[in-house]
Structures are given as structure tokens and as C-alpha cells.
Write a protein that holds these residues in place. Structure first.
Motif, PDB file in Angstrom:
ATOM      1  N   ALA A  64     -14.167   2.099  -8.362  1.00  0.00           N
ATOM      2  CA  ALA A  64     -14.303   0.574  -8.642  1.00  0.00           C
ATOM      3  C   ALA A  64     -12.964   0.092  -7.980  1.00  0.00           C
ATOM      4  CB  ALA A  64     -14.367   0.399 -10.186  1.00  0.00           C
ATOM      5  N   PRO A  65     -13.061  -0.911  -7.247  1.00  0.00           N
ATOM      6  CA  PRO A  65     -11.844  -1.512  -6.786  1.00  0.00           C
ATOM      7  C   PRO A  65     -11.135  -2.170  -7.975  1.00  0.00           C
ATOM      8  CG  PRO A  65     -13.807  -2.296  -5.741  1.00  0.00           C
ATOM      9  CD  PRO A  65     -14.356  -1.625  -6.855  1.00  0.00           C
ATOM     10  N   GLY A  66      -9.765  -2.087  -8.000  1.00  0.00           N
ATOM     11  CA  GLY A  66      -8.927  -2.896  -8.988  1.00  0.00           C
ATOM     12  C   GLY A  66      -9.230  -4.383  -8.926  1.00  0.00           C
ATOM     13  N   SER A  67      -9.043  -4.860 -10.270  1.00  0.00           N
ATOM     14  CA  SER A  67      -9.370  -6.330 -10.581  1.00  0.00           C
ATOM     15  C   SER A  67     -10.736  -6.701 -10.328  1.00  0.00           C
ATOM     16  CB  SER A  67      -8.272  -7.261  -9.675  1.00  0.00           C
ATOM     17  OG  SER A  67      -6.973  -6.847  -9.675  1.00  0.00           O
ATOM     18  N   MET A  68     -11.876  -5.742 -10.482  1.00  0.00           N
ATOM     19  CA  MET A  68     -13.184  -5.930 -10.139  1.00  0.00           C
ATOM     20  C   MET A  68     -14.057  -5.395 -11.327  1.00  0.00           C
ATOM     21  SD  MET A  68     -13.600  -7.884  -7.258  1.00  0.00           S
ATOM     22  CE  MET A  68     -15.369  -7.771  -6.912  1.00  0.00           C
ATOM     23  N   HIS A  69     -15.028  -6.062 -11.807  1.00  0.00           N
ATOM     24  CA  HIS A  69     -15.957  -5.458 -12.683  1.00  0.00           C
ATOM     25  C   HIS A  69     -17.104  -4.525 -11.941  1.00  0.00           C
ATOM     26  CE1 HIS A  69     -14.875  -7.978 -16.518  1.00  0.00           C
ATOM     27  NE2 HIS A  69     -14.014  -7.167 -16.159  1.00  0.00           N
TER      28      HIS A  69
ATOM     29  N   PRO B   9      -3.955  -2.069 -10.323  1.00  0.00           N
ATOM     30  CA  PRO B   9      -3.919  -3.394  -9.350  1.00  0.00           C
ATOM     31  C   PRO B   9      -4.834  -2.900  -8.157  1.00  0.00           C
ATOM     32  CG  PRO B   9      -1.619  -2.686  -9.765  1.00  0.00           C
ATOM     33  CD  PRO B   9      -2.459  -1.462 -10.147  1.00  0.00           C
ATOM     34  N   ALA B  10      -5.486  -4.215  -7.377  1.00  0.00           N
ATOM     35  CA  ALA B  10      -6.429  -3.753  -6.414  1.00  0.00           C
ATOM     36  C   ALA B  10      -5.858  -3.378  -5.321  1.00  0.00           C
ATOM     37  CB  ALA B  10      -6.635  -5.298  -5.917  1.00  0.00           C
ATOM     38  N   THR B  11      -4.295  -3.509  -4.845  1.00  0.00           N
ATOM     39  CA  THR B  11      -3.905  -2.833  -3.767  1.00  0.00           C
ATOM     40  C   THR B  11      -3.575  -1.520  -4.118  1.00  0.00           C
ATOM     41  OG1 THR B  11      -1.669  -3.308  -4.838  1.00  0.00           O
ATOM     42  CG2 THR B  11      -2.302  -4.959  -3.150  1.00  0.00           C
ATOM     43  N   PHE B  12      -3.707  -0.750  -5.209  1.00  0.00           N
ATOM     44  CA  PHE B  12      -3.732   0.473  -5.631  1.00  0.00           C
ATOM     45  C   PHE B  12      -5.052   1.401  -5.207  1.00  0.00           C
ATOM     46  CE2 PHE B  12       0.114  -0.585  -6.949  1.00  0.00           C
ATOM     47  CZ  PHE B  12       1.079   0.277  -7.627  1.00  0.00           C
TER      48      PHE B  12
ATOM     49  N   LYS C  37       0.738  -1.306   0.242  1.00  0.00           N
ATOM     50  CA  LYS C  37       0.114  -0.043  -0.038  1.00  0.00           C
ATOM     51  C   LYS C  37       0.812   1.293  -0.142  1.00  0.00           C
ATOM     52  CE  LYS C  37      -3.988  -2.137   2.469  1.00  0.00           C
ATOM     53  NZ  LYS C  37      -4.902  -1.947   3.634  1.00  0.00           N
ATOM     54  N   LEU C  38       1.970   1.044   0.788  1.00  0.00           N
ATOM     55  CA  LEU C  38       2.859   2.578   0.683  1.00  0.00           C
ATOM     56  C   LEU C  38       3.524   2.592  -0.677  1.00  0.00           C
ATOM     57  CD1 LEU C  38       4.406   4.626   2.040  1.00  0.00           C
ATOM     58  CD2 LEU C  38       6.300   2.968   2.902  1.00  0.00           C
ATOM     59  N   ALA C  39       4.080   1.525  -1.238  1.00  0.00           N
ATOM     60  CA  ALA C  39       4.371   1.699  -2.662  1.00  0.00           C
ATOM     61  C   ALA C  39       3.448   2.158  -3.669  1.00  0.00           C
ATOM     62  CB  ALA C  39       5.042   0.151  -3.137  1.00  0.00           C
TER      63      ALA C  39
ATOM     64  N   ALA D 289      -8.214   6.464  -4.478  1.00  0.00           N
ATOM     65  CA  ALA D 289      -9.231   7.179  -3.782  1.00  0.00           C
ATOM     66  C   ALA D 289      -8.833   8.304  -2.826  1.00  0.00           C
ATOM     67  CB  ALA D 289     -10.216   6.087  -2.967  1.00  0.00           C
ATOM     68  N   VAL D 290      -7.831   8.197  -2.023  1.00  0.00           N
ATOM     69  CA  VAL D 290      -7.357   9.206  -1.201  1.00  0.00           C
ATOM     70  C   VAL D 290      -6.658  10.165  -1.888  1.00  0.00           C
ATOM     71  CG1 VAL D 290      -5.680   9.680   0.376  1.00  0.00           C
ATOM     72  CG2 VAL D 290      -6.860   7.677   0.832  1.00  0.00           C
TER      73      VAL D 290
END
Length: 272
Positions: free
Chosen positions: A253-258, A217-220, A85-87, A225-226
Motif C-alpha cells: 500500500a502506498p504511504g499516506s493512503m488508505h 511516508p509516501a516517499t518511502f 528517495k535515496l534517504a 517494495a524494492v
């Protein structure tokens, strides 16, 4: 032929990237650097078209180095990013500062083949080179623009139109969500900077719900959003399954999701 420089503290990673880039014959690696000073010497000595830059090299602040690199107009930058998350937050800031795109570091056990990783690296380096050769499309460091303030009417005016069937005024109850429209903003390469810039122009009373779909990616997602929330007076939230679209709300929208917006005014998420 695209001339590429590689900056990474790991000789193994440098050699791996070089092998990927030179395999297709479209790129030539003109040098490698393992610290900040060597990176700037390489940029100024070889003037490569593209630099792949690891932001987490020891002994330097990655974003400060990026600012120095992007001050050299001859070179476009593709960031090599970690998956934490930091990266993610650091990489998104790098895109604001002028990096063209990013590549995730290989993670053992990740469902990514060597061939697909090579294709991604080469593709993004080519995109960066094209942006470098066309000043009109090359990303510039992001500068926040003050949101456009609504103009006060000279005389009392009817309530502001909202959707096709209703009108809404801040002192009145909000209309039903299904009567409203929705703005969908979708993007891939260059999107984080472009979307941030777009949102700065939305006034505080912008009443149409917004959904942002950015290829990340989902972790991004949370970091993105922030980041967007810093550039708009509107609320920004990561979309959750079953959440309502609302006036003044931007759902990411969350990463890696439709994400699907249905007629009941709710968003529904599912994996591809």
C-alpha cells in the motif's frame, strides 16, 4: 529518566532535538556529537540509553557508523532521516541493520506542527529506550533466512487447494480472483524488518495474494517494495488504484493512503 545522546553535524539541529527531548522531563541529553569519531567516543563514554543518529553527517558512511553503534549493546538507535528517495532507501536499510525507528527531518513548508514533531520524537525515543531495556524486544540486525522449500509428494496428489471453491495447479488456468482469500500484513514500528523476515519463509508457490500495509511516508513506499523483493521469490509491487490481487503477488500500500480490497478482487486507494 532516559539518557539520550544526539549525533548530527548541525549544532542547530542538536540543540533543537535537545529542547524537544528535555521539555517533558522524561529525557536528559547527556551529550552531542558532530562526526563519527566523536559519536563513538560519546557512546562509549556516556553509555546512553538512546542515540538519535543522522546518517548523512559529512566525512563518514552513515550505515557503517550505525553498524559500529549497534555493536554496543547498551544503546538503542533512532535514525534521523531525510525525505528523498535515496534517504528512504538508506533509512530502510538502517532498520534492517538494527535501528529501532526513524524520524523525518523537518522540511520547511511541511504540514507538521512543532508540537506534533516534538511528540513524535519523544514517543519514538521512549519506544527505543523500552526496546533497549528489554532484550527480547530489541531489534537485531536482519539476517535473511532461506525460503522454505515445498516438500514434493511421494505419490501423485490432487491439485493444491485454492480458496474455498476451487483448486489450482501450476499447469492449469488460475482461478478467478474473487474465489481466493487474501493475506493482509499490517505493521508500524519495527514492521519493515519483521515483514522482510516473514516473507523469507513464504515458498515460491505460495498462492494466496498478499497486501502489505506499513506505516511509512509516501516517499518511502517504492524503496520499501524494492527492499521486500530482495527477501522473497514472490513478485512485489506498489499497489495502484484498481489493481487486481493475484496469486503469488505481494502488493504494498502506498504511504499516506488508505487501501481497500473489494469483492471484485481489486484494490482501491484513497487519501485519509
Amino acid at each position: 529518566m532516559i539518557r539520550v545522546a544526539i549525533a548530527d553535524d548541525s549544532p542547530f539541529t542538536c540543540n533543537l532535538l535537545a529542547s524537544y527531548l528535555e521539555a517533558g522531563g522524561d529525557c536528559r541529553v547527556v551529550g552531542m556529537a558532530h562526526d563519527a569519531r566523536a559519536t563513538m567516543d560519546l557512546i562509549r563514554g556516556e553509555t546512553p540509553d538512546v542515540l538519535t543518529l543522522d546518517l548523512q553527517m559529512p566525512g563518514c558512511e552513515g550505515l557503517d557508523l550505525l553498524k559500529e553503534v549497534t555493536s554496543e549493546p547498551s544503546t538503542a538507535v533512532v535514525v534521523i532521516s531525510g525525505v528523498t528517495k535515496l534517504a528512504a532507501a538508506t533509512t530502510l536499510r538502517a532498520l534492517e541493520l538494527g535501528a529501532v525507528d526513524f524520524i523525518l527531518k523537518y522540511t520547511p513548508g511541511a504540514p507538521v506542527s512543532r508540537a506534533s514533531l516534538r511528540r513524535e520524537i519523544v514517543s519514538k525515543v521512549k519506544i527505543a529506550a523500552a526496546a533497549r531495556n528489554n532484550p527480547a524486544t530489541r531489534p537485531a540486525p536482519f539476517t535473511r533466512v532461506a525460503p522454505v522449500a515445498p516438500v514434493a509428494p511421494a505419490s501423485p496428489a490432487p491439485p493444491r487447494p485454492f480458496g474455498k471453491k476451487s483448486a489450482w495447479h501450476p499447469q492449469e488456468p488460475r482461478p478467478k480472483t474473487q474465489d481466493t482469500g487474501v493475506v493482509i500484513i499490517g505493521a508500524s514500528t519495527g514492521g519493515p524488518r519483521a515483514i522482510s523476515s516473514l516473507l523469507t519463509h513464504l515458498p515460491q508457490d505460495f498462492a494466496t495474494p498478499c497486501v502489505v500495509v506499513q506505516h511509512l511516508p509516501a516517499t518511502f513506499t517504492q524503496a520499501f517494495a524494492v527492499q521486500l523483493a530482495r527477501h522473497t521469490p514472490l513478485r512485489v509491487e506498489v499497489a495502484e488504484h484498481g489493481a487486481h490481487i493475484e496469486p503469488g503477488l505481494i502488493l504494498v500500500a502506498p504511504g499516506s493512503m488508505h487501501l481497500v480490497v473489494k469483492s471484485d478482487g481489486r484494490v482501491y486507494l484513497h487519501t485519509p
